[in-house]
Design a protein around this motif. Structure first.
Motif, PDB file in Angstrom:
ATOM      1  N   SER A  34       0.839  -1.319  -0.032  1.00 52.28           N
ATOM      2  CA  SER A  34      -0.064  -0.114   0.004  1.00 52.28           C
ATOM      3  C   SER A  34       0.973   1.186   0.190  1.00 52.28           C
ATOM      4  N   SER A  35       2.049   1.240   0.193  1.00 53.68           N
ATOM      5  CA  SER A  35       3.211   2.503   0.244  1.00 53.68           C
ATOM      6  C   SER A  35       3.519   2.640  -1.201  1.00 53.68           C
ATOM      7  N   SER A  36       3.398   1.913  -2.054  1.00 55.69           N
ATOM      8  CA  SER A  36       4.045   2.119  -3.514  1.00 55.69           C
ATOM      9  C   SER A  36       2.785   2.724  -4.141  1.00 55.69           C
ATOM     10  N   GLY A  37       3.061   3.944  -4.929  1.00 56.90           N
ATOM     11  CA  GLY A  37       1.852   4.498  -5.604  1.00 56.90           C
ATOM     12  C   GLY A  37       2.078   4.343  -7.205  1.00 56.90           C
ATOM     13  N   SER A  38       2.443   2.754  -7.479  1.00 60.05           N
ATOM     14  CA  SER A  38       2.545   2.389  -8.870  1.00 60.05           C
ATOM     15  C   SER A  38       1.206   2.234  -9.366  1.00 60.05           C
ATOM     16  N   LEU A  39       1.135   2.323 -10.771  1.00 58.45           N
ATOM     17  CA  LEU A  39      -0.184   2.214 -11.560  1.00 58.45           C
ATOM     18  C   LEU A  39      -0.342   0.512 -11.791  1.00 58.45           C
ATOM     19  N   PRO A  40      -1.614   0.420 -12.109  1.00 59.13           N
ATOM     20  CA  PRO A  40      -1.834  -0.977 -12.407  1.00 59.13           C
ATOM     21  C   PRO A  40      -1.370  -1.465 -13.694  1.00 59.13           C
ATOM     22  N   SER A  41      -0.995  -2.670 -14.083  1.00 59.59           N
ATOM     23  CA  SER A  41      -0.240  -2.968 -15.161  1.00 59.59           C
ATOM     24  C   SER A  41      -1.161  -2.972 -16.344  1.00 59.59           C
ATOM     25  N   PRO A  42      -0.659  -2.737 -17.553  1.00 58.37           N
ATOM     26  CA  PRO A  42      -1.759  -2.858 -18.874  1.00 58.37           C
ATOM     27  C   PRO A  42      -2.538  -3.952 -18.701  1.00 58.37           C
ATOM     28  N   GLN A  43      -2.236  -5.134 -18.395  1.00 60.23           N
ATOM     29  CA  GLN A  43      -3.001  -6.487 -18.290  1.00 60.23           C
ATOM     30  C   GLN A  43      -4.061  -6.152 -17.415  1.00 60.23           C
ATOM     31  N   GLN A  44      -3.820  -5.529 -16.410  1.00 60.89           N
ATOM     32  CA  GLN A  44      -4.703  -5.582 -15.168  1.00 60.89           C
ATOM     33  C   GLN A  44      -5.815  -4.497 -15.660  1.00 60.89           C
ATOM     34  N   LEU A  45      -5.350  -3.211 -16.216  1.00 58.91           N
ATOM     35  CA  LEU A  45      -6.316  -2.429 -17.070  1.00 58.91           C
ATOM     36  C   LEU A  45      -7.152  -2.962 -17.998  1.00 58.91           C
ATOM     37  N   ALA A  46      -6.604  -3.798 -18.719  1.00 60.14           N
ATOM     38  CA  ALA A  46      -7.210  -4.419 -19.872  1.00 60.14           C
ATOM     39  C   ALA A  46      -8.478  -5.443 -19.287  1.00 60.14           C
ATOM     40  N   GLU A  47      -7.928  -6.264 -18.255  1.00 65.18           N
ATOM     41  CA  GLU A  47      -9.086  -7.130 -17.537  1.00 65.18           C
ATOM     42  C   GLU A  47      -9.707  -6.045 -17.104  1.00 65.18           C
ATOM     43  N   VAL A  49     -11.126  -3.200 -17.684  1.00 65.27           N
ATOM     44  CA  VAL A  49     -11.935  -2.581 -18.792  1.00 65.27           C
ATOM     45  C   VAL A  49     -12.830  -3.948 -19.304  1.00 65.27           C
ATOM     46  N   SER A  50     -12.393  -4.998 -19.625  1.00 60.71           N
ATOM     47  CA  SER A  50     -13.006  -6.242 -19.953  1.00 60.71           C
ATOM     48  C   SER A  50     -14.008  -6.483 -19.281  1.00 60.71           C
ATOM     49  N   ARG A  51     -13.822  -6.596 -17.826  1.00 62.32           N
ATOM     50  CA  ARG A  51     -14.756  -6.881 -16.889  1.00 62.32           C
ATOM     51  C   ARG A  51     -15.868  -5.877 -16.876  1.00 62.32           C
ATOM     52  N   LYS A  52     -15.525  -4.697 -16.790  1.00 64.20           N
ATOM     53  CA  LYS A  52     -16.745  -3.555 -16.868  1.00 64.20           C
ATOM     54  C   LYS A  52     -17.403  -3.594 -18.067  1.00 64.20           C
ATOM     55  N   ARG A  53     -16.873  -3.924 -19.088  1.00 67.74           N
ATOM     56  CA  ARG A  53     -17.566  -4.156 -20.433  1.00 67.74           C
ATOM     57  C   ARG A  53     -18.759  -5.294 -20.326  1.00 67.74           C
ATOM     58  N   GLU A  54     -17.982  -6.467 -19.985  1.00 71.69           N
ATOM     59  CA  GLU A  54     -19.046  -7.587 -19.730  1.00 71.69           C
ATOM     60  C   GLU A  54     -20.206  -7.374 -18.839  1.00 71.69           C
ATOM     61  N   HIS A  55     -20.187  -6.732 -17.911  1.00 73.08           N
ATOM     62  CA  HIS A  55     -21.028  -6.287 -16.817  1.00 73.08           C
ATOM     63  C   HIS A  55     -21.904  -5.250 -17.393  1.00 73.08           C
ATOM     64  N   ARG A  56     -21.440  -4.181 -17.972  1.00 72.57           N
ATOM     65  CA  ARG A  56     -22.510  -3.397 -18.864  1.00 72.57           C
ATOM     66  C   ARG A  56     -23.342  -3.940 -19.866  1.00 72.57           C
ATOM     67  N   LEU A  57     -22.727  -5.160 -20.664  1.00 69.90           N
ATOM     68  CA  LEU A  57     -23.428  -5.850 -21.509  1.00 69.90           C
ATOM     69  C   LEU A  57     -24.254  -6.468 -20.888  1.00 69.90           C
ATOM     70  N   MET A  58     -24.010  -7.215 -19.776  1.00 67.57           N
ATOM     71  CA  MET A  58     -25.119  -8.041 -19.059  1.00 67.57           C
ATOM     72  C   MET A  58     -26.352  -7.120 -18.798  1.00 67.57           C
ATOM     73  N   LYS A  59     -26.121  -5.882 -17.871  1.00 68.02           N
ATOM     74  CA  LYS A  59     -27.172  -5.275 -17.505  1.00 68.02           C
ATOM     75  C   LYS A  59     -27.981  -4.916 -18.686  1.00 68.02           C
ATOM     76  N   ASN A  60     -27.207  -4.339 -19.942  1.00 66.88           N
ATOM     77  CA  ASN A  60     -27.948  -4.002 -20.933  1.00 66.88           C
ATOM     78  C   ASN A  60     -28.814  -5.259 -21.578  1.00 66.88           C
ATOM     79  N   ARG A  61     -28.303  -6.419 -21.593  1.00 71.33           N
ATOM     80  CA  ARG A  61     -29.367  -7.476 -21.977  1.00 71.33           C
ATOM     81  C   ARG A  61     -30.476  -7.699 -20.906  1.00 71.33           C
ATOM     82  N   GLU A  62     -30.141  -7.565 -19.687  1.00 69.38           N
ATOM     83  CA  GLU A  62     -31.143  -7.711 -18.639  1.00 69.38           C
ATOM     84  C   GLU A  62     -32.309  -6.535 -18.991  1.00 69.38           C
ATOM     85  N   ALA A  63     -31.635  -5.360 -19.302  1.00 68.99           N
ATOM     86  CA  ALA A  63     -32.692  -4.224 -19.357  1.00 68.99           C
ATOM     87  C   ALA A  63     -33.543  -4.366 -20.754  1.00 68.99           C
ATOM     88  N   ALA A  64     -32.995  -4.814 -21.924  1.00 72.33           N
ATOM     89  CA  ALA A  64     -33.632  -5.064 -23.185  1.00 72.33           C
ATOM     90  C   ALA A  64     -34.507  -6.207 -22.796  1.00 72.33           C
TER      91      ALA A  64
END
Length: 108
Positions: A34-47, A49-64
């Motif tokens: 917790s003492s390091s202020g490093s940014l997440p790796s690009p792989q973590q960012l991609a994961e 973003v992918s997780r958020k996209r899947e969640h958004r798509l799932m909510k969109n399917r339910e709403a539809a």
């Protein structure tokens, strides 16, 4: 702080605490300091973003799905209303014919 699951807390030389998370499947550990202020790796960012996209798509399917269900219900109600109004219109037309026949016979 409370320790839950596979998380263990340990002190670092700087006096800050670090968390070690064990993966039950692989047995590997990740150390998040917790003492390091490093940014997440690009792989973590991609994961993330992918997780958020899947969640958004799932909510969109339910709403539809819900929207289609409500539309079907609305159309069904309209169809029922049309049937009732057509029946009422038919009865009124028959009543009008009967009154016209009655009126025409009185004048003769």
């Amino acid at each position: 702080m409370a320790v839950t699951g596979d998380e263990t807390e340990s002190a670092t030389p700087g006096g800050m605490s670090a968390y070690q998370v064990s993966s039950p499947v692989s047995g590997l550990s990740q150390v998040n300091d917790s003492s390091s202020g490093s940014l997440p790796s690009p792989q973590q960012l991609a994961e993330d973003v992918s997780r958020k996209r899947e969640h958004r798509l799932m909510k969109n399917r339910e709403a539809a799905r819900e929207c289609r269900r409500k539309k079907k219900e609305y159309v069904k109600c309209l169809e029922n209303r049309v049937a009732v109004l057509e029946k009422q219109n038919k009865m009124l037309i028959e009543e009008l014919k009967a009154l016209k026949d009655l009126y025409c016979h009185k004048t003769e």
